[in-house]
Design an enzyme around this catalytic site. Structure first.
Site, PDB file in Angstrom:
ATOM      1  N   HIS A   1       0.941   4.107   9.014  1.00 20.21           N
ATOM      2  CA  HIS A   1       1.478   4.174  10.369  1.00 20.21           C
ATOM      3  C   HIS A   1       0.396   4.373  11.423  1.00 20.21           C
ATOM      4  CE1 HIS A   1       4.965   5.457   7.840  1.00 20.21           C
ATOM      5  NE2 HIS A   1       5.570   4.615   8.624  1.00 20.21           N
TER       6      HIS A   1
ATOM      7  N   SER B   1      12.392   6.782   6.182  1.00 18.26           N
ATOM      8  CA  SER B   1      11.841   5.488   6.551  1.00 18.26           C
ATOM      9  C   SER B   1      12.701   4.851   7.638  1.00 18.26           C
ATOM     10  CB  SER B   1      11.794   4.555   5.331  1.00 18.26           C
ATOM     11  OG  SER B   1      11.609   3.216   5.720  1.00 18.26           O
TER      12      SER B   1
ATOM     13  N   CYS C   1       6.848  -6.593  13.481  1.00 15.74           N
ATOM     14  CA  CYS C   1       6.284  -7.219  12.293  1.00 15.74           C
ATOM     15  C   CYS C   1       7.237  -8.301  11.773  1.00 15.74           C
ATOM     16  CB  CYS C   1       6.060  -6.147  11.227  1.00 15.74           C
ATOM     17  SG  CYS C   1       5.591  -6.799   9.613  1.00 15.74           S
TER      18      CYS C   1
ATOM     19  N   GLU D   1       3.853   6.186  14.133  1.00 12.82           N
ATOM     20  CA  GLU D   1       3.359   4.894  14.629  1.00 12.82           C
ATOM     21  C   GLU D   1       3.461   4.823  16.144  1.00 12.82           C
ATOM     22  OE1 GLU D   1       4.787   0.295  14.903  1.00 12.82           O
ATOM     23  OE2 GLU D   1       5.233   1.320  13.014  1.00 12.82           O
TER      24      GLU D   1
ATOM     25  N   SER E   1       8.966  -0.015   2.664  1.00 13.85           N
ATOM     26  CA  SER E   1       8.184   1.019   1.985  1.00 13.85           C
ATOM     27  C   SER E   1       8.664   1.247   0.554  1.00 13.85           C
ATOM     28  CB  SER E   1       8.264   2.339   2.773  1.00 13.85           C
ATOM     29  OG  SER E   1       7.704   2.190   4.058  1.00 13.85           O
TER      30      SER E   1
END
Length: 278
Positions: A72, A218, A190, A124, A262
């Site tokens: 991150h 997450s 992303c 992040e 993840s």
């Protein structure tokens, strides 16, 4: 009972890269620490600790050994402080996160007042914010248009947390347009995140029940679950196969499986095996 897996699911390039770098760091017996969990997956973090990669909440807890920057990313000051302490650094920041950091910094350097679309407090997002502010720029964090302040200084530049949805970004941009503001937008979502979200939504339309695998800490996995739940009400979020309750699938002919970015492949396999055994 048939089990279908989403076309795109599980660990993305950035996560796998971080894991590979962490294991390589300790292959010669070296001591290593990540600043916070390397990725948002408790089972993987536990496995890393058993192999010799500890988790430190700050550099104050690290006196020697290798410092691994998690996927991150971190605020710029952390790297400077580690170098000042003479600690070797392995930067496992996801390249997409690094791109978002650079975009935030670049907008600030060009004189834009930066808006980061994402979750306040997420590592992040905090890193993106700090990169925008490091040279004297400004940055506010909003999860959606409802969090935009009443007064917004122009010109406005926008960056977005890599795991956010395109819909969240579009909603903020549209709200600014409604105020007569034309922001400079850097879409830093992303592609792997978008792929997983679209594949999960597609799968949710085809199944009677669905299982989303990944850490509850997450954000991208939680978002996948929200997407699936909205389409397929019988969606369930699990971290391990032990959490699966056979009662969830009574009367189901087809079960779907997807996983956050993840989530390594072995965790997906273990859940699929559990479902196929029912």
């Amino acid at each position: 009972m048939k089990v279908l897996k989403a076309r795109h699911a599980g660990a993305c390039y950035g996560v796998q890269r971080a894991l590979d770098m962490a294991y390589a760091a300790i292959c010669d017996g070296s001591t290593a620490y990540t600043l916070g969990p390397l990725i948002h997956n408790p089972q993987v973090v536990s496995k890393l600790e058993k192999r010799g990669v500890g988790v430190a909440s700050s550099l104050d807890e690290v006196s020697d050994g290798i410092v691994i920057i998690r996927s991150h990313g971190v605020v710029p000051q952390v790297k400077q402080d580690a170098e000042a302490k003479g600690l070797p650094i392995i930067d496992a920041t996801c390249p997409h996160v690094a791109r978002a950091q650079k975009a935030a910094s670049g907008l600030a350097d060009e004189g834009y007042h930066v808006i980061a679309v994402g979750e306040a407090g997420h590592p992040e997002v905090e890193g993106m914010k700090a990169h925008a502010e490091v040279s004297g720029g400004t940055c506010i964090v909003v999860a959606g248009p409802e969090e935009l302040p009443e007064r917004i200084e122009e010109p406005v530049g926008i960056v977005v947390q890599t795991t956010q949805s395109k819909e969240a970004l579009d909603a903020v941009v549209e709200a600014l347009h409604a105020r007569g503001i034309e922001p400079q937008v850097k879409n830093t979502i992303c592609f792997a995140t978008r792929q997983r979200q679209e594949a999960a939504a597609e799968l949710a339309e085809q199944v009677d029940a669905l299982v989303v695998i990944g850490g509850r800490n997450s954000s991208n996995t939680t978002r996948l679950y929200d997407i699936c739940k909205a389409i397929c009400p019988r969606s369930h979020h699990v971290e391990t196969p032990d959490e699966i309750d056979p009662a969830w699938f009574e009367g189901c002919a087809v079960i779907g499986v997807t996983a956050g970015a993840s989530t390594p492949e072995d965790q997906i396999d273990s859940v699929v095996e559990r479902l196929e055994s029912l």
